[in-house]
Design an enzyme around this catalytic site. Structure first.
Site, mmCIF file in Angstrom:
data_model
loop_
_atom_site.group_PDB
_atom_site.id
_atom_site.type_symbol
_atom_site.label_atom_id
_atom_site.label_comp_id
_atom_site.label_asym_id
_atom_site.label_seq_id
_atom_site.Cartn_x
_atom_site.Cartn_y
_atom_site.Cartn_z
ATOM 1 N N TYR A 52 19.469 22.864 -1.850
ATOM 2 C CA TYR A 52 18.560 22.822 -0.696
ATOM 3 C C TYR A 52 17.246 23.477 -1.073
ATOM 4 O O TYR A 52 17.124 24.092 -2.133
ATOM 5 C CB TYR A 52 19.182 23.538 0.511
ATOM 6 C CG TYR A 52 19.204 25.041 0.343
ATOM 7 C CD1 TYR A 52 20.182 25.670 -0.419
ATOM 8 C CD2 TYR A 52 18.208 25.832 0.914
ATOM 9 C CE1 TYR A 52 20.175 27.034 -0.608
ATOM 10 C CE2 TYR A 52 18.200 27.215 0.726
ATOM 11 C CZ TYR A 52 19.184 27.803 -0.033
ATOM 12 O OH TYR A 52 19.165 29.154 -0.230
ATOM 13 N N THR A 118 17.137 35.771 2.239
ATOM 14 C CA THR A 118 18.063 36.893 2.020
ATOM 15 C C THR A 118 17.919 37.547 0.639
ATOM 16 O O THR A 118 18.378 38.669 0.446
ATOM 17 C CB THR A 118 19.533 36.446 2.207
ATOM 18 O OG1 THR A 118 19.821 35.423 1.261
ATOM 19 C CG2 THR A 118 19.786 35.954 3.622
ATOM 20 N N ASP A 119 17.284 36.845 -0.313
ATOM 21 C CA ASP A 119 17.219 37.392 -1.681
ATOM 22 C C ASP A 119 16.518 38.747 -1.748
ATOM 23 O O ASP A 119 16.949 39.641 -2.480
ATOM 24 C CB ASP A 119 16.499 36.419 -2.619
ATOM 25 C CG ASP A 119 17.346 35.193 -2.954
ATOM 26 O OD1 ASP A 119 18.511 35.138 -2.511
ATOM 27 O OD2 ASP A 119 16.839 34.293 -3.657
ATOM 28 N N LYS A 191 22.302 43.145 -0.754
ATOM 29 C CA LYS A 191 22.989 41.853 -0.883
ATOM 30 C C LYS A 191 24.062 41.982 -1.955
ATOM 31 O O LYS A 191 23.774 42.434 -3.064
ATOM 32 C CB LYS A 191 21.965 40.771 -1.257
ATOM 33 C CG LYS A 191 22.499 39.350 -1.167
ATOM 34 C CD LYS A 191 21.397 38.308 -1.385
ATOM 35 C CE LYS A 191 21.946 36.909 -1.120
ATOM 36 N NZ LYS A 191 20.929 35.853 -1.283
ATOM 37 N N GLU A 312 24.605 64.337 -15.943
ATOM 38 C CA GLU A 312 24.788 64.131 -17.397
ATOM 39 C C GLU A 312 23.453 64.120 -18.122
ATOM 40 O O GLU A 312 23.398 64.117 -19.342
ATOM 41 C CB GLU A 312 25.535 62.819 -17.641
ATOM 42 C CG GLU A 312 27.010 62.878 -17.268
ATOM 43 C CD GLU A 312 27.728 61.585 -17.614
ATOM 44 O OE1 GLU A 312 28.009 61.346 -18.808
ATOM 45 O OE2 GLU A 312 27.990 60.798 -16.675
HETATM 46 N N1 ASP Z 1 16.649 32.050 -1.933
HETATM 47 C C1 ASP Z 1 16.750 32.190 -0.502
HETATM 48 C C2 ASP Z 1 15.684 33.178 -0.067
HETATM 49 O O1 ASP Z 1 15.830 34.334 -0.280
HETATM 50 C C3 ASP Z 1 18.097 32.628 -0.101
HETATM 51 C C4 ASP Z 1 18.286 32.845 1.389
HETATM 52 O O2 ASP Z 1 17.375 32.923 2.176
HETATM 53 O O3 ASP Z 1 19.468 33.003 1.779
HETATM 54 O O4 ASP Z 1 14.720 32.788 0.510
#
Ligand code: ASP
Length: 355
Positions: A52, A118-119, A191, A312
């Site tokens: 996608y 989400t990245d 994530k 350490e």
């Molecule tokens: N590659 C996408 C982004 O970070 C993945 C996502 O949105 O889940 O825009």
């Protein structure tokens, strides 16, 4: 009743209904949705394929796809960018932060929802947590499946994000991320899976709350300093200093550390092994850069846990900073903002522990 008086009675009832509706709309919290792109705005050719493209759907389409959200808030949208968040960059960050601060200062805005890929969601939310100057709810959300997928997760995530942004109890908790029925704090969220919908976790610090079909329960407020208590500000800032992340591994030498500095890095974050460790050769290179004034932070490539000072590695002797529980990508965000101002080395350690 005569026809004329029946008509005027019906007219009065209709007018009263309109007034009630208008009053109800006024009573609803007013939320602005800032769209930046990501899979939540992504589209595929079929509803059952992995391939996608992110950032295909505009903010108006996004709002139209979840009409239920208008039951909990009065909504309007603005498009900030429409990119996959792997392409997130300083230009969009500065624009987004400026807009969030402007909107949050308006009396007619009660909260802000930001749709995001989400990245890099964990980095943008943490960045905003440090530079937004408001106690009003600022809630990020995204999705793992594109809007066209079978069982797309975006619509419910969006609905829940609007409900949390509209919730008075969300105020003063810093920037939040609402995804997969969970409410995360910006400093802790990370994530953990490349593809599954239950990808986000808040290791070490735990969840801020949970939300189911718009009904939120809060477990805690984030303990770190954020938003209104943050000492960071973007006033007059047009560029952020370069900070690179270098990962540690078996047989590591110091060449990538030196290359980062040669490329212009003013700070380096090591994604160390275990408790922020690395080979003796890498440590020598890092300490040599620290001596020259590069701010060097030891974080970890391990998914959860803290990196403590002088465990350490002799941080006091080598002039290094330990990341506490910030993962490398969040430590990098903090370091970029911290480097906007000259400060003694010990101050960087304080920042890592307070934010
Ligand atoms: N590659 C996408 C982004 O970070 C993945 C996502 O949105 O889940 O825009």
């Amino acid at each position: 009743m005569r026809l004329a008086s029946l008509r005027s009675w019906a007219g009065a009832v209709a007018a009263a209904l309109l007034l009630v509706q208008a009053a109800a709309a006024q009573d609803k919290p007013r939320i602005v949705v800032l769209a930046t792109g990501g899979t939540i705005a992504g589209a595929a050719q079929s509803d059952v394929q992995a391939k996608y493209t992110s950032g295909q759907v505009g903010v108006e389409q996004l709002l139209a796809a979840v009409p239920q959200a208008r039951d909990v808030a009065t909504l309007r949208g603005e498009q900030i960018s429409n990119i996959g968040s792997q392409d997130m960059n300083d230009e969009v960050w500065l624009k987004l932060a400026k807009r969030v601060n402007e909107l949050a200062a308006m009396a007619e805005v009660d909260g802000i929802v930001i749709t995001h890929g989400t990245d890099t969601l964990e980095e943008t939310s943490y960045f905003l947590n440090l530079v937004v100057k408001s106690a009003k709810p600022v809630v990020l959300t995204g999705s793992m499946r594109p809007s066209t997928a079978l069982s797309a997760d975006g619509p419910l995530n969006f609905y829940n994000a609007v409900a949390v942004a509209a919730n008075k109890n969300a105020s003063g908790r810093g920037v939040l991320v609402v995804i997969n029925d969970s409410i995360h704090g910006a400093a802790s969220i990370t994530k953990t899976s490349t593809t599954t919908v239950e990808t986000f976790a808040s290791p070490v610090r735990g969840l801020v709350g949970a939300v189911q079909y718009g009904v939120a329960t809060f477990y805690r407020g984030p303990v770190e300093r954020h938003t209104t208590e943050s000492e960071f500000s973007l006033d007059g800032v047009t560029a952020l200093p370069r900070v690179d992340i270098v990962m540690a591994y078996e047989n590591m030498d110091g060449k990538l550390i030196d290359a980062a500095v040669a490329a212009g890095a003013k700070g380096i974050v090591i994604a160390g092994v275990g408790n922020g460790n690395m080979t003796a050769a890498a440590l020598d290179a890092l300490a040599a850069q620290a001596k020259k004034g590069i701010v060097c932070v030891r974080s970890t490539r391990v998914a959860t846990g803290r990196v403590g000072r002088n465990v350490e590695v002799d941080d006091d002797k080598l002039g290094l900073i330990a990341s506490d529980d910030l993962n490398p990508q969040k430590a990098r965000v903090l370091l970029r903002l911290a480097l906007l101002k000259q400060r003694p080395l010990a101050d960087y350690q304080r920042l890592l522990e307070q934010y």
